[in-house]
Design an enzyme around this catalytic site. Structure first.
Site, PDB file in Angstrom:
ATOM      1  CB  CYS A 163       5.994 -20.457  27.543  1.00 15.64           C
ATOM      2  SG  CYS A 163       5.649 -20.866  25.994  1.00 15.64           S
ATOM      3  NE  ARG A 207       4.382 -15.540  30.284  1.00 14.65           N
ATOM      4  CZ  ARG A 207       5.887 -14.179  30.046  1.00 14.65           C
ATOM      5  NH1 ARG A 207       5.862 -13.323  31.202  1.00 14.65           N
ATOM      6  NH2 ARG A 207       7.024 -14.871  29.487  1.00 14.65           N
ATOM      7  CD1 TRP A 240       0.942 -18.056  22.087  1.00 20.09           C
ATOM      8  CD2 TRP A 240       2.447 -18.409  20.720  1.00 20.09           C
ATOM      9  NE1 TRP A 240       0.740 -17.704  21.268  1.00 20.09           N
ATOM     10  CE2 TRP A 240       1.794 -18.191  20.270  1.00 20.09           C
ATOM     11  CE3 TRP A 240       4.077 -19.347  20.569  1.00 20.09           C
ATOM     12  CZ2 TRP A 240       1.943 -17.587  19.096  1.00 20.09           C
ATOM     13  CZ3 TRP A 240       4.097 -18.336  19.035  1.00 20.09           C
ATOM     14  CH2 TRP A 240       3.659 -17.300  18.916  1.00 20.09           C
ATOM     15  CG  ASN A 296       8.738 -18.267  27.820  1.00 21.10           C
ATOM     16  OD1 ASN A 296       8.679 -18.601  26.618  1.00 21.10           O
ATOM     17  ND2 ASN A 296       8.879 -17.536  28.320  1.00 21.10           N
ATOM     18  N   GLY A 297      10.818 -20.708  25.479  1.00 21.59           N
ATOM     19  CA  GLY A 297      11.736 -19.873  24.635  1.00 21.59           C
ATOM     20  C   GLY A 297      11.902 -21.151  23.902  1.00 21.59           C
ATOM     21  CD  GLU A 348      -1.572   0.795  18.499  1.00 20.89           C
ATOM     22  OE1 GLU A 348      -0.974   0.102  17.304  1.00 20.89           O
ATOM     23  OE2 GLU A 348      -2.217   0.430  19.531  1.00 20.89           O
ATOM     24  CE  LYS A 354      -4.330  -2.120  20.243  1.00 13.88           C
ATOM     25  NZ  LYS A 354      -2.521  -1.366  20.078  1.00 13.88           N
ATOM     26  CD  GLU A 367      -3.682  -6.016  19.278  1.00 22.35           C
ATOM     27  OE1 GLU A 367      -3.139  -6.782  19.790  1.00 22.35           O
ATOM     28  OE2 GLU A 367      -3.882  -4.683  20.099  1.00 22.35           O
ATOM     29  CG  HIS A 375      -1.568   5.753  -4.858  1.00 19.72           C
ATOM     30  ND1 HIS A 375      -0.776   6.430  -6.260  1.00 19.72           N
ATOM     31  CD2 HIS A 375      -1.489   6.734  -4.125  1.00 19.72           C
ATOM     32  CE1 HIS A 375      -0.729   7.334  -6.270  1.00 19.72           C
ATOM     33  NE2 HIS A 375      -1.329   8.491  -4.781  1.00 19.72           N
ATOM     34  CE  LYS A 424       0.730  -6.476  27.507  1.00 18.36           C
ATOM     35  NZ  LYS A 424       0.653  -5.850  26.803  1.00 18.36           N
TER      36      LYS A 424
HETATM   37  C1  F6R Z   1      -0.558  -4.774  20.457  1.00 19.01           C
HETATM   38  C2  F6R Z   1       0.536  -5.192  20.974  1.00 19.01           C
HETATM   39  C3  F6R Z   1       2.048  -5.416  20.167  1.00 19.01           C
HETATM   40  C4  F6R Z   1       3.246  -5.707  21.154  1.00 19.01           C
HETATM   41  C5  F6R Z   1       4.224  -6.115  20.580  1.00 19.01           C
HETATM   42  C6  F6R Z   1       5.888  -5.409  20.549  1.00 19.01           C
HETATM   43  O1  F6R Z   1      -1.694  -4.286  20.457  1.00 19.01           O
HETATM   44  O2  F6R Z   1       0.677  -5.715  22.342  1.00 19.01           O
HETATM   45  O3  F6R Z   1       1.969  -5.570  18.575  1.00 19.01           O
HETATM   46  O4  F6R Z   1       3.069  -3.849  20.490  1.00 19.01           O
HETATM   47  O5  F6R Z   1       4.151  -7.046  20.352  1.00 19.01           O
HETATM   48  O6  F6R Z   1       5.586  -5.606  22.466  1.00 19.01           O
HETATM   49  P1  F6R Z   1       6.659  -5.170  23.135  1.00 19.01           P
HETATM   50  O7  F6R Z   1       6.145  -3.153  23.400  1.00 19.01           O
HETATM   51  O8  F6R Z   1       6.757  -5.374  23.988  1.00 19.01           O
HETATM   52  O9  F6R Z   1       7.646  -5.036  22.415  1.00 19.01           O
END
Ligand code: F6R
Length: 610
Positions: A2, A27, A77, A103-104, A483, A487, A490, A506, A605
């Site tokens: 949020c 966000r 959110w 937010n929270g 990773e 990427k 997502e 396996h 985010k």
């Molecule tokens: C993927 C991504 C998320 C963050 C994760 C941790 O591209 O951005 O997987 O890496 O939510 O976020 P932070 O680094 O802010 O703790």
């Protein structure tokens, strides 16, 4: 998650609130809303709706709001209750005088709600937030500030709040515990926001509200208190990044812009952290004697930051000879980790607000561990919880998919590993100097990779139709494979799995046929031959192979369908280089499929709930 923005001042609040909300879009959200105090009457007025902020703007065209110099707004959110107009914030009380954005999560909202319902309060939404407005109403025989203070003391959980009251049309109250909130200081105007970008083109003077603090804002006054009511003298910071860094600057997406910022981020990091062949880790707050004293490290992080942590394990164990355990933060606290006085905890987080990572750190702290962190956002909750902080200074990362923050985390882990290895005398001065020299070359190697953006995108576009991807790597590029898969999934929503190539036989090998694409990280290393054997296994099952290989490796072309070359470097540094083609593959596939790469569905985010 949020996003909150609030305003009190001398200008029209509405455009400021809407513009601010748009800057918080990154966000992640599913609905939005705005509330102001109509000063003529005075009374509160709300507009809110499901979906993107442009829907709210459309609504405001037909159902406008009167002029006002005070208001709060929100991107939601969903946690409690589906995304809908009714559940969108702001929320009000029965009297219709109080407005709250939040937010929270209020963990005890059910029990509070039952008490309030018994007292006759009528609830309209399914949210936990609405209880806050009704509780403030309950305490309204007190002055506004006291009523909010009393309410906050009854709440359990993590929250950031903005509150206005039509009986007090000159006052905005904000509070936080667990979830981020900043105050922006202007001339005859003040702001609250979840994050700096929301207000950066209005002011660069900010107060990072601390956990357990509440602020009263008027247009020419900001007072900060603890939840217990004690007055606090806040620290005023000057934000160092520019407004430009929160605009796309000609790139189609923030993600693409941030991919292209990576050479610069690393150049700046190395120029401030490497002097001659000495590594300077200001902020770490650990003496050489302390660095020598640890016998194990535990890394906690989530998502992409967790993958950086996994690479960190390989390099710290190899260079510094310290055993390293890496946990996703949400698991760490539930597995009874064995922490001794010789354990060093390293938390990695771009935002520094990730609830799971903060909870893991609090858990480790309670067990007496020393905490250091690698973090991008200055003044974040994680930074404040840590004994020492290594800031990556990558600038604001707006694209939800982490790119420059990841490579900055990796670069910082290399510096930390080198520092530890020198202090502990695990590698020779010569080896250390050679590695530092190679590390400093990385930004120019990035430029070389980025020159091939178009050809890498062509490969992405040509393969965007595959319904399933496998990413394989070995040794320190196994985390790179994880990773790469994260990427892709997502931002393109294509199922993608990352695997250690040796593990393929396996289980995952069952997936392979001509309808699957497999990205194989086959750069020069000790495990290159083994990777080639895995490529042969995929080939004989007709999988479509895209290889990431080292320049000069011509023979690989005969074995695979597509090759993306990276420049040659010290094998230990290849995760830094491999990251870029993986980001560009994901980006090009997602854009080809028409996905919203900067704001992928369901993602936020900054994940501020556990
Ligand atoms: C993927 C991504 C998320 C963050 C994760 C941790 O591209 O951005 O997987 O890496 O939510 O976020 P932070 O680094 O802010 O703790």
């Amino acid at each position: 998650m949020c996003g909150i923005i609030g305003y009190v001042g001398h200008q029209q609040a509405l455009p400021i609130l809407i513009e601010g909300l748009k800057k918080l879009e990154y966000r992640g959200y599913d609905s939005s809303g705005v509330g102001i105090i109509c000063l003529d009457e005075p009374k509160i007025m709300i507009r809110k709706c499901e979906g993107k902020i442009c829907n709210l703007q459309e609504l405001l065209k037909t159902h406008g709001l009167p002029e006002s110099t005070i208001g709060i707004s929100h991107t939601r959110w969903a946690t409690h209750g589906v995304p809908s107009r009714v559940n969108a914030h702001p929320h009000s009380d029965c009297s219709g005088k109080i407005l709250v954005v939040h937010n929270g999560i209020i963990e005890n909202y059910q029990e509070l709600k039952s008490v309030l319902v018994k007292k006759g309060h009528k609830f309209l939404s399914q949210t936990d937030t609405e209880v806050i407005a009704h509780l403030i109403e309950e305490h309204s025989e007190k002055d506004f500030l006291t009523a909010v203070q009393k309410t906050i003391r009854q709440l359990r959980g993590a929250f950031a709040l903005g509150v206005i009251h039509s009986d007090h049309p000159e006052t905005l109250i904000a509070a936080r515990i667990g979830s981020p909130l900043i105050i922006g200081l202007g001339k005859n105007e003040n702001f609250i926001a979840s994050d700096v970008p929301a207000i950066l083109d209005r002011t660069a003077k900010v107060i990072y509200l601390k956990d357990g603090e509440l602020a009263l804002l008027r247009k020419n006054l900001v007072q900060v208190y603890t939840f217990a009511g004690k007055s606090v003298r806040p620290k005023i910071d000057q934000v160092s990044f520019t407004v430009g860094s929160v605009h796309k600057e000609g790139f189609a997406h923030f993600m693409l812009k941030e991919i292209h910022e990576q050479p610069n981020v690393l150049t700046q990091m190395f120029s401030s952290r490497i002097k001659g062949f000495q590594i300077h880790l200001e902020g770490l707050q650990l003496t050489d004697a302390e660095l020598k004293g640890f016998d194990q490290m535990m890394i906690v992080a989530c998502g992409t930051a967790y993958h950086a942590g996994l690479v960190g394990k390989y390099i710290i164990e190899k260079l510094a000879g310290i055993s390293v355990a890496v946990d996703v933060s949400s698991e760490f606290r539930y597995r009874s980790p064995i922490i001794t006085p010789k354990t060093l905890i390293l938390a990695i987080s771009q935002s520094g607000e990730t609830a799971d990572t903060l909870a893991a750190v609090k858990e480790a702290k309670a067990k007496g561990a020393k905490i250091i962190s690698i973090c991008n956002v200055l003044g974040s909750s994680l930074a404040r919880e840590s004994d020492g902080v290594l800031y990556t200074h990558a600038g604001p990362e707006i694209g939800v998919a982490s790119t420059k923050a990841y490579t900055a985390q990796l670069a910082m882990l290399y510096l930390l590993a080198l520092k530890l290895s020198r202090v502990r005398k695990k590698i020779s001065r010569k080896t250390s100097q050679e590695l530092i020299k190679d590390l400093k070359e990385i930004p120019s190697l990035y430029q070389r990779i980025l020159k091939h953006t178009q050809s890498i995108s062509r490969i992405g576009h040509d393969n965007a139709h595959f319904g399933c991807f496998l990413f394989l790597g070995r040794n320190l590029n196994f985390p790179s494979a994880l990773e790469g898969a994260l990427k892709l999934k997502e931002i393109s929503y294509i199922p993608a799995e990352g695997y250690a190539a040796g593990e393929m036989k396996h289980g995952p090998i069952a997936l392979i046929d001509e309808y699957r694409a497999v990205v194989c990280i086959a750069v020069q290393s000790d495990t290159y031959e083994k990777m080639i054997s895995n490529i042969e296994e995929i080939r004989s099952r007709r999988g479509k192979i895209i290889a990431i290989a080292t320049e000069g490796d011509d023979s690989i072309k005969e074995r695979v369908h597509e090759v993306i070359y990276i420049p040659s470097t010290n094998p230990l540094l290849t995760p830094l280089l491999v990251a870029l083609p993986l980001q560009l593959i994901a980006y090009s596939i997602a854009t080809k499929r028409g996905c919203d790469v900067d704001q992928p569905r369901n993602l936020a985010k900054s994940v501020t709930v556990e």
